[in-house]
Design a protein around this motif. Structure first.
Motif, PDB file in Angstrom:
ATOM      1  N   TYR A  68      39.510  49.600  52.555  1.00  0.00           N
ATOM      2  CA  TYR A  68      40.093  48.330  52.122  1.00  0.00           C
ATOM      3  C   TYR A  68      41.577  48.294  52.454  1.00  0.00           C
ATOM      4  N   TRP A  81      44.394  44.227  49.346  1.00  0.00           N
ATOM      5  CA  TRP A  81      43.294  43.978  48.403  1.00  0.00           C
ATOM      6  C   TRP A  81      43.459  44.731  47.094  1.00  0.00           C
ATOM      7  N   TYR A 123      45.860  44.353  45.288  1.00  0.00           N
ATOM      8  CA  TYR A 123      46.457  43.330  44.434  1.00  0.00           C
ATOM      9  C   TYR A 123      45.620  42.046  44.411  1.00  0.00           C
ATOM     10  N   LEU A 124      45.239  41.566  45.586  1.00  0.00           N
ATOM     11  CA  LEU A 124      44.534  40.286  45.658  1.00  0.00           C
ATOM     12  C   LEU A 124      43.060  40.407  45.287  1.00  0.00           C
ATOM     13  N   GLY A 125      42.517  41.608  45.351  1.00  0.00           N
ATOM     14  CA  GLY A 125      41.097  41.788  45.071  1.00  0.00           C
ATOM     15  C   GLY A 125      40.684  41.400  43.667  1.00  0.00           C
ATOM     16  N   TRP A 126      41.646  41.321  42.747  1.00  0.00           N
ATOM     17  CA  TRP A 126      41.339  40.970  41.363  1.00  0.00           C
ATOM     18  C   TRP A 126      41.271  39.464  41.133  1.00  0.00           C
ATOM     19  N   VAL A 153      41.044  36.853  43.962  1.00  0.00           N
ATOM     20  CA  VAL A 153      40.389  36.025  44.975  1.00  0.00           C
ATOM     21  C   VAL A 153      38.924  35.847  44.582  1.00  0.00           C
ATOM     22  N   VAL A 164      35.173  37.871  46.082  1.00  0.00           N
ATOM     23  CA  VAL A 164      35.449  39.273  46.377  1.00  0.00           C
ATOM     24  C   VAL A 164      35.904  40.028  45.136  1.00  0.00           C
ATOM     25  N   ASN A 165      36.410  39.294  44.126  1.00  0.00           N
ATOM     26  CA  ASN A 165      36.825  39.981  42.905  1.00  0.00           C
ATOM     27  C   ASN A 165      35.645  40.506  42.095  1.00  0.00           C
ATOM     28  N   PHE A 218      35.345  44.081  44.995  1.00  0.00           N
ATOM     29  CA  PHE A 218      36.411  44.798  45.687  1.00  0.00           C
ATOM     30  C   PHE A 218      37.140  45.811  44.797  1.00  0.00           C
ATOM     31  N   ILE A 229      37.394  49.812  45.598  1.00  0.00           N
ATOM     32  CA  ILE A 229      38.634  50.552  45.837  1.00  0.00           C
ATOM     33  C   ILE A 229      38.701  51.789  44.954  1.00  0.00           C
TER      34      ILE A 229
END
Length: 221
Positions: free
Chosen positions: A114, A118, A120-123, A125, A128-129, A132, A136
């Protein structure tokens, strides 16, 4: 002339980022967030027991809001404290995860699956949240301890997080505090299920942080 062969220099240990302080901060913030969310659940039970006032819900539609009762006003304060605790927890957990991810890359010698964004943004978006962040965390463990089984607390943590996230009354529900108060008067069980899942995720998160930190410290030694 000497025929002695100079032995090769021993391989140096991986240069890892110190993780203990970040782990303690993450654990402390998870405990704080879980505690504040449990207090929130207690206030929702108090609202349900008190019952809705004869004047109706706080938000009466058309932009009209009646004056809050003292209990409702206290609940607003509890929710505000919970919001602050969640922000602190997010910063601490993501900070720890970023350092653990960097260490995992150092230990494995290969780039992570990853991209760093992601973490940071994976939570936040959508879609994908849903997987992701767990991916990770699982990758950090796999790269830190190849061949070792993923700690069970990771799956418990993520399952509880998803329940709190998708319950419709949890962290990302978008409902105003007055709307949540109205639900406490009519449908408080749904609120309590979400609260219990969120508190459980915070507790399981403590075990996740401790488990992955211990794995990296063990392999570093």
């Amino acid at each position: 002339m000497s025929d002695a062969i100079t032995p090769p220099a021993p391989l140096s240990a991986p240069a890892l980022l110190p993780l203990g302080g970040a782990a303690r901060f993450a654990v402390g913030s998870l405990v704080l967030a879980g505690f504040v969310w449990a207090v929130r659940a207690v206030w929702e039970v108090r609202l349900a027991v008190a019952g809705e006032p004869a004047s109706g819900a706080p938000d009466q539609g058309g932009g009209v809001h009646r004056p809050l009762t003292s209990l409702e006003d206290q609940y607003h304060l509890v929710v505000s404290a919970g919001g602050i605790a969640v922000v602190v927890c997010a910063v601490a957990f993501v900070g720890w995860l970023g350092r653990a991810r960097a260490n995992a890359r150092e230990l494995s010698g290969r780039p992570p699956r990853y991209a760093g964004l992601w973490v940071y943004l994976g939570w936040v978006v959508p879609v994908v949240n849903l997987w992701f962040p767990r991916g990770i965390v699982a990758e950090v463990h796999r790269d830190s301890a190849p061949g070792e089984r993923l700690p069970r607390c990771v799956n418990v943590w993520w399952a509880l997080w998803l329940v709190g996230l998708l319950s419709g009354v949890g962290l990302l529900s978008g409902a105003s505090t007055d709307q949540v108060i109205a639900r406490a008067y009519t449908d408080y069980w749904a609120l309590l299920v979400s609260d219990a899942a969120t508190v459980g995720a915070a507790v399981a998160g403590v075990f996740v942080v401790r488990a992955l930190t211990a794995v990296q410290e063990r392999h570093a030694r």
